[in-house]
Design a protein around this motif. Structure first.
Motif, mmCIF file in Angstrom:
data_model
loop_
_atom_site.group_PDB
_atom_site.id
_atom_site.type_symbol
_atom_site.label_atom_id
_atom_site.label_comp_id
_atom_site.label_asym_id
_atom_site.label_seq_id
_atom_site.Cartn_x
_atom_site.Cartn_y
_atom_site.Cartn_z
ATOM 1 N N THR A 100 -65.099 16.138 26.190
ATOM 2 C CA THR A 100 -65.643 15.850 24.861
ATOM 3 C C THR A 100 -64.794 14.849 24.071
ATOM 4 O O THR A 100 -65.289 14.229 23.132
ATOM 5 C CB THR A 100 -65.781 17.151 24.038
ATOM 6 O OG1 THR A 100 -64.517 17.840 24.009
ATOM 7 C CG2 THR A 100 -66.818 18.072 24.667
ATOM 8 N N LYS A 101 -63.513 14.677 24.444
ATOM 9 C CA LYS A 101 -62.648 13.712 23.751
ATOM 10 C C LYS A 101 -62.813 12.328 24.380
ATOM 11 O O LYS A 101 -61.882 11.771 24.963
ATOM 12 C CB LYS A 101 -61.189 14.168 23.820
ATOM 13 C CG LYS A 101 -60.875 15.366 22.941
ATOM 14 C CD LYS A 101 -59.388 15.678 22.931
ATOM 15 C CE LYS A 101 -59.055 16.739 21.901
ATOM 16 N NZ LYS A 101 -57.601 17.057 21.875
ATOM 17 N N THR A 102 -64.000 11.766 24.243
ATOM 18 C CA THR A 102 -64.323 10.519 24.940
ATOM 19 C C THR A 102 -63.589 9.306 24.367
ATOM 20 O O THR A 102 -63.505 8.269 25.039
ATOM 21 C CB THR A 102 -65.836 10.252 24.886
ATOM 22 O OG1 THR A 102 -66.273 10.261 23.515
ATOM 23 C CG2 THR A 102 -66.595 11.327 25.641
ATOM 24 N N HIS A 103 -63.078 9.406 23.142
ATOM 25 C CA HIS A 103 -62.360 8.258 22.572
ATOM 26 C C HIS A 103 -60.933 8.178 23.112
ATOM 27 O O HIS A 103 -60.423 7.088 23.393
ATOM 28 C CB HIS A 103 -62.331 8.348 21.037
ATOM 29 C CG HIS A 103 -61.625 7.194 20.386
ATOM 30 N ND1 HIS A 103 -62.168 5.928 20.345
ATOM 31 C CD2 HIS A 103 -60.407 7.117 19.779
ATOM 32 C CE1 HIS A 103 -61.321 5.116 19.725
ATOM 33 N NE2 HIS A 103 -60.247 5.808 19.379
ATOM 34 N N ASP A 104 -60.304 9.336 23.257
ATOM 35 C CA ASP A 104 -58.904 9.369 23.686
ATOM 36 C C ASP A 104 -58.752 9.494 25.194
ATOM 37 O O ASP A 104 -57.731 9.074 25.755
ATOM 38 C CB ASP A 104 -58.177 10.545 23.023
ATOM 39 C CG ASP A 104 -58.191 10.446 21.504
ATOM 40 O OD1 ASP A 104 -58.289 9.316 20.999
ATOM 41 O OD2 ASP A 104 -58.110 11.498 20.847
ATOM 42 N N ILE A 105 -59.739 10.107 25.852
ATOM 43 C CA ILE A 105 -59.678 10.335 27.296
ATOM 44 C C ILE A 105 -60.870 9.633 27.928
ATOM 45 O O ILE A 105 -62.010 10.057 27.745
ATOM 46 C CB ILE A 105 -59.670 11.844 27.616
ATOM 47 C CG1 ILE A 105 -58.474 12.512 26.932
ATOM 48 C CG2 ILE A 105 -59.630 12.077 29.115
ATOM 49 C CD1 ILE A 105 -58.420 14.019 27.095
#
Length: 521
Positions: free
Chosen positions: A121-126
């Motif tokens: 769900t952390k598509t911006h950071d991961i």
């Protein structure tokens, strides 16, 4: 004097460039890896010690090569030691959560479902890894994009996978299945039973489905593309087993030249298919209800709506459409063929479940062609397919790149690290699945995925979160259609010549084929 001064300046600039470059190289191959190693160990992560430049690649490659020389001793669903021997070795030392070295890059193996969901769900950071550009060449398009470009392409492609569009593609699924089944009926015609390796036929089946459903063409027209993609996959795997450094893919080695030659041929073939379709549409022909037709129509509408608004994205270029079509071909064919082959193998081993599925199919459809609503109501077949995806997921692992320092559970994962989730490990976690996690028990899905996983939702065959596989419904509908039509005509069991030897090429497949004895109903 001026000449001496100019020479001194040039020499100084050259020395600065050389020293700066050396510092960057030293940082890349030694200082940064050792710093990341310390940071991971300080947080309680266990793993291997960094080896200069190559990391664990040599051990990984040699152990995998040795493991694939010998098939498994008997039939077992616990094949991790054969498919991933090096990681199995590390798991036995450190537990399921550890780190190893992909060259100078640390790769964290994470098995806790809640951390996996958080990472998805952390598509911006991961993000999707950019370790080697050759991988993006093999899997281009939507699967490799990030941010606004990913969102735009996802929006344009989404209409092609809506339920009403899948209904229109059902005849393509049916016709493709019928061709393979007619061939199998010829095998069993004389004696009522016959043995054959179903793996090549299932690959041909899913290739035909993609050719028809995606491009409205038959298998022969798309066959050359599939042959090229298969060869390109093999070349890519060899390239990924060595350290990548910036610019390496431009060195005219034999392998690089072959990869580019294949890439050019694939693009030429797809460009011809797409250009012909665009010309037909411009000539006034109706938009065809296949993936390409829907994509071109969606893209055209987006361009028209954008108009003169320079701040709004203006759809896909021809090259981007080609990339999405290539992704259709590779992902759509490989994943479903592996799902089907392991389903037939497991139903051959578990005759009780084969009988239950066959009874459901015959009660639902009789001898009639399976219809869309009937396929959606197949509870036993769906449970079986889920259980096969749990035990034999097409993609054994999911890898992500940490774009900046990120918290994941109780850990602070440093920027520059890779995170990998092994579905084999997650899908057999006894806290989520129970003591029988290695056993084939489709009825665990009788009340849905949440109940099956004791509320942990530790089931990721199609990914999770905003980037969940866009083709999930397409693949499941195709698999249900194929399995239903097979069960309408045959029962089957494993041949004594079958050798259980799972391996990963790009996806999980039977190394020595799938020899099955078919019996005409």
């Amino acid at each position: 004097m001026e000449t001496m001064t100019l020479s001194s300046v040039l020499i100084s600039i050259f020395c600065v460039i050389i020293v700066t470059g050396l510092i960057k190289v030293v940082n890349w191959v030694w200082l940064k890896p050792k710093k990341l190693e310390r940071l991971l160990k300080q947080q309680g992560f266990s793993g291997t010690c960094y080896k200069f430049l190559i990391g664990d690649l040599k051990d990984f490659t040699s152990m995998r090569t040795q493991a694939l020389k010998t098939p498994m001793n008997g039939f077992s669903n616990d094949y991790f030691q054969r498919v991933e021997p090096f990681r199995h070795h590390l798991a036995s030392r450190f537990g399921n959560d550890f780190f190893l070295w992909f060259g100078p890059i640390p790769m964290l193996s994470i098995s806790k479902p809640e951390m996996v969901i958080e990472a998805f769900t952390k598509t911006h950071d991961i993000r999707k890894p950019k370790v080697n550009p050759v991988f993006d060449k093999l899997f281009p398009g939507l699967v490799s994009y990030e941010g606004e470009k990913w969102a735009q392409h996802r929006k344009l492609i989404n209409p092609a996978f809506h339920m009403e569009k899948l209904k229109l593609m059902l005849p393509a699924f049916c016709d493709s299945c019928a061709e393979i089944i007619n061939r199998w009926e010829m095998v069993v015609a004389k004696t009522g039973s016959g043995e054959l390796d179903v793996w090549p036929d299932l690959m041909k089946l899913t290739a035909t489905v993609i050719s028809r459903a995606a491009f409205g063409s038959n298998y022969e027209e798309g066959q050359r593309i599939f042959e090229l993609l298969k060869e390109q996959t093999e070349v890519t795997l060899l390239m990924l087993q060595s350290i990548y450094f910036p610019g390496r893919r431009f060195i005219p080695t034999k392998r690089n030249r072959r990869f580019k030659d294949i890439e050019d041929k694939i693009h030429t073939s797809l460009r011809a298919i797409i250009s012909k379709r665009k010309a037909d549409i411009e000539a006034g022909e109706a938009v065809k209800a296949d993936l390409l037709g829907i994509l071109l129509d969606s893209n055209s509408k987006e361009i028209q709506q954008a108009g003169n608004n320079k701040n709004r994205p203006v759809g896909m270029s021809l090259e981007e459409v080609i990339d999405e079509c290539k992704l259709f071909y590779l992902a759509g064919q490989e994943t479903t063929s592996t799902l089907l082959v392991w389903t037939l193998i497991l139903l051959s081993k578990h005759q009780d479940w084969q009988a239950r599925a066959q009874e459901e199919v015959l009660q639902t459809f009789g001898d009639n062609v399976p219809d869309f609503e009937g396929l959606r109501q197949l509870k036993t077949v769906t449970m079986i397919l889920y259980e096969v995806l749990r035990l034999y997921p097409p993609a054994m692992q999911v890898t992500r790149y940490v774009n900046k320092d990120t918290n994941l559970g109780a850990f602070s994962v440093p920027s520059g690290a890779l995170i990998t989730f092994f579905l084999h490990t997650i899908h057999r976690n006894q806290e989520s699945w129970g003591d029988d996690a290695h056993e084939f028990k489709p009825d665990r899905f009788a009340e849905g995925i949440s109940k099956a996983t004791k509320g942990t939702n530790a089931f990721f065959p199609f990914g999770w979160g905003p980037r969940i596989c866009i083709g999930e419904k397409f693949a499941m509908t195709e698999a249900k259609m194929a399995l239903s039509m097979i069960l309408q005509r045959f029962s089957f069991d494993l041949s004594p010549s079958y050798v259980h030897a799972p391996e990963t090429v790009m996806f999980l497949q039977p190394q020595h084929g799938a020899q099955i004895v078919l019996h005409k109903l």
